[in-house]
Motif scaffolding. Sequence first.
Motif, PDB file in Angstrom:
ATOM      1  N   VAL A 501      49.747  43.500  36.911  1.00  0.00           N
ATOM      2  CA  VAL A 501      50.240  43.459  38.292  1.00  0.00           C
ATOM      3  C   VAL A 501      50.536  42.008  38.656  1.00  0.00           C
ATOM      4  O   VAL A 501      49.907  41.076  38.150  1.00  0.00           O
ATOM      5  CB  VAL A 501      49.208  44.059  39.277  1.00  0.00           C
ATOM      6  N   ALA A 502      51.501  41.824  39.514  1.00  0.00           N
ATOM      7  CA  ALA A 502      51.952  40.478  39.875  1.00  0.00           C
ATOM      8  C   ALA A 502      50.827  39.673  40.515  1.00  0.00           C
ATOM      9  O   ALA A 502      50.723  38.460  40.306  1.00  0.00           O
ATOM     10  CB  ALA A 502      53.144  40.577  40.830  1.00  0.00           C
ATOM     11  N   PRO A 518      55.053  41.433  35.215  1.00  0.00           N
ATOM     12  CA  PRO A 518      54.389  42.537  35.913  1.00  0.00           C
ATOM     13  C   PRO A 518      54.862  43.892  35.394  1.00  0.00           C
ATOM     14  O   PRO A 518      55.946  44.017  34.816  1.00  0.00           O
ATOM     15  CB  PRO A 518      54.794  42.317  37.370  1.00  0.00           C
ATOM     16  N   GLN A 519      54.028  44.898  35.568  1.00  0.00           N
ATOM     17  CA  GLN A 519      54.307  46.275  35.146  1.00  0.00           C
ATOM     18  C   GLN A 519      54.498  46.388  33.627  1.00  0.00           C
ATOM     19  O   GLN A 519      55.324  47.150  33.140  1.00  0.00           O
ATOM     20  CB  GLN A 519      55.537  46.826  35.886  1.00  0.00           C
ATOM     21  N   THR A 520      53.712  45.598  32.898  1.00  0.00           N
ATOM     22  CA  THR A 520      53.718  45.656  31.436  1.00  0.00           C
ATOM     23  C   THR A 520      52.395  46.249  30.960  1.00  0.00           C
ATOM     24  O   THR A 520      51.328  45.817  31.392  1.00  0.00           O
ATOM     25  CB  THR A 520      53.878  44.249  30.827  1.00  0.00           C
ATOM     26  N   THR A 543      44.133  43.387  37.438  1.00  0.00           N
ATOM     27  CA  THR A 543      43.392  43.454  38.709  1.00  0.00           C
ATOM     28  C   THR A 543      44.342  43.417  39.895  1.00  0.00           C
ATOM     29  O   THR A 543      45.142  42.485  40.042  1.00  0.00           O
ATOM     30  CB  THR A 543      42.405  42.276  38.823  1.00  0.00           C
ATOM     31  N   GLY A 544      44.257  44.417  40.753  1.00  0.00           N
ATOM     32  CA  GLY A 544      45.101  44.458  41.941  1.00  0.00           C
ATOM     33  C   GLY A 544      44.425  43.818  43.131  1.00  0.00           C
ATOM     34  O   GLY A 544      43.227  43.495  43.116  1.00  0.00           O
TER      35      GLY A 544
END
Length: 615
Positions: A501-502, A518-520, A543-544
């Motif tokens: 996540v970014a 991100p989104q990998t 971690t978000g």
Amino acid sequence: MDAKKIINIAVIAHVDAGKSTLVDGLLNQAGVFRDNQEIDAQVMDSNDQEKERGITIYSKNCAIEYKGIKINIVDTPGHADFSSEVERIMKTVDTVILLVDSSEGPMPQTRFVTQKALELGLHPILMINKIDKKDQRAEEVVDEVLELFMELDADESQMNFPVLYGIAKEGIAQYDMTTPSKDLSPLLETIVTQVGSYDTDLSANPTRMQVSSLAYDPFIGRLGIGRLFEGKAKAGQSVSVIRNDGTQYNGKITKVFVYQGLNRVEVEEASAGDIVVIAGLPEISIGDTVGELNNVKAMDPIKIEEPTMSMNFLVNTSPFAGRVGKFVTSRNIKERLEKELEVNVGLRVEPLVNSDVEGFKVLGRGELHLSVLIEQMRREGFELGISSPEVIFHKNPQTGEIMEPMEKVIINVPTEYSGTVINKLNLRKGMMLDMDSDGVRDKVTYNVPLRALIGFRSEFTNDTHGEGILVQSSNGFEPYKGAIESRQNGVMISMANGVTVAYALSGLEPRGTLFVGPQTEVYEGMIVGQHSRSNDLDVNPTTGKKLTNTRSSGTDESTKLSPWKKMTLEEALEFIEWDELVEVTPDDIRLRKKWLTINDRKRHRNDQKKAIEEL
């Protein structure tokens, strides 16, 4: 066609000197292409990787006619890693066109291919190419080539080589710098004059052919390609074959082909002097001698330079294994490597013993040589785990001293960057051989251990801001030079499975350079970036942000990330250390640790210390 009217030539040169472009010009002048035919540049570079990389990887044949004479042309690779392709075809040709850039002059690979030609007694034709360059120095380059011939112990007749000047991309060759020309006729006339006719009708002798290259046809099987030195090759002819190891077996030629233009054309029989393709001998291999049934005299084996580098091709054991690949088992990899051995003579394959993971040790002529094979396998649907490159050491049989492969490196860089590059080569146990400067750019020649150049090319590109040129070629073996510092930076390793996540990546950006966006999808043990310090760092890129029901000004703005570094296959192979792998799949190239969990890596710390001591 009568054997007296066949000439075989090869075009040899350093990479980017214009070999394939010159062959394009010869084919065009011979009328091989229709007037309305759309033609790709470097038409002989038909392989997908050759087109993408802009280099010749495999030797290829074509043929033209000039004044009733058939001229077989072999286009050869210029990169040092594919020099085995050049070595094996030298015995099939009558002469070589040595192409040299009018500005660069003879480069390291020029020396290698010229030496092979002179050792076989060939009389090269020198063509100074790209004379339209602003910084051309054609006359000086001719003198440099003459000096090169003297260093290589050329005999008097070889020293008296004809010289032409030209612009291959415009299809022009001329006898001197002041006499303009409209086409390549001067070159073709020189070829005919230089080689001349055969003294005897060798077609009347017993059949004798040596295989210099292999191909495969899905309908008729393995094909042997080589020069027919004596006699005739006929469809349906029974022959004896002597292998390189001296053993003999009998077989039958089912089909015979020769080259016309870019095409392979089936014929009933071919005569001595021609380059032919034969089918019907499923066990045929490079260097084999094909001749009359029970009446064949073996030709000298084709000697190929030994490999200098190895990598382990392992079964992919990552958590993502088998998701996209069609061929993932050890048996699949074994069959593919055995198939490659049939046509790639510079390659060696050994099964791994005492290894935690099934796989094979693959030995080749350099990083590019092996990475081309890996890329080809990836495109065919294979999944692999590739270990870091290792150089192959030899032991001096007289003294017992450890010997390591050396490389001759020529760098051409802007003057302001030369100090940095020289310092780094010195730290890598390099020895400066020569240095020249025109005040704007410096040309420096070094003798450097091959292992010191693993990972150096990307550093070199960064240090010279992309303006530097680096070329290298094998320079024999020398006593072991001692320990060389490896990669200075550690890596950031994912300690969780999930999707990046970014928010998490933005927190990692100050720690180093990211390899993922991100989104990998990532897994535990996967390398997600390079640490700015020397130690490895375990991180959680999944971690978000913790959500609350309270909003505050300025905290909900979208996260902005700098562009992350997407590794190419070559960059990944150069980057990894002994305890890391490159995970190669048809869709992705990932970096990972050999041991995925933190506890496993801790248990293998003793292995790490031992490996560092051995290195």
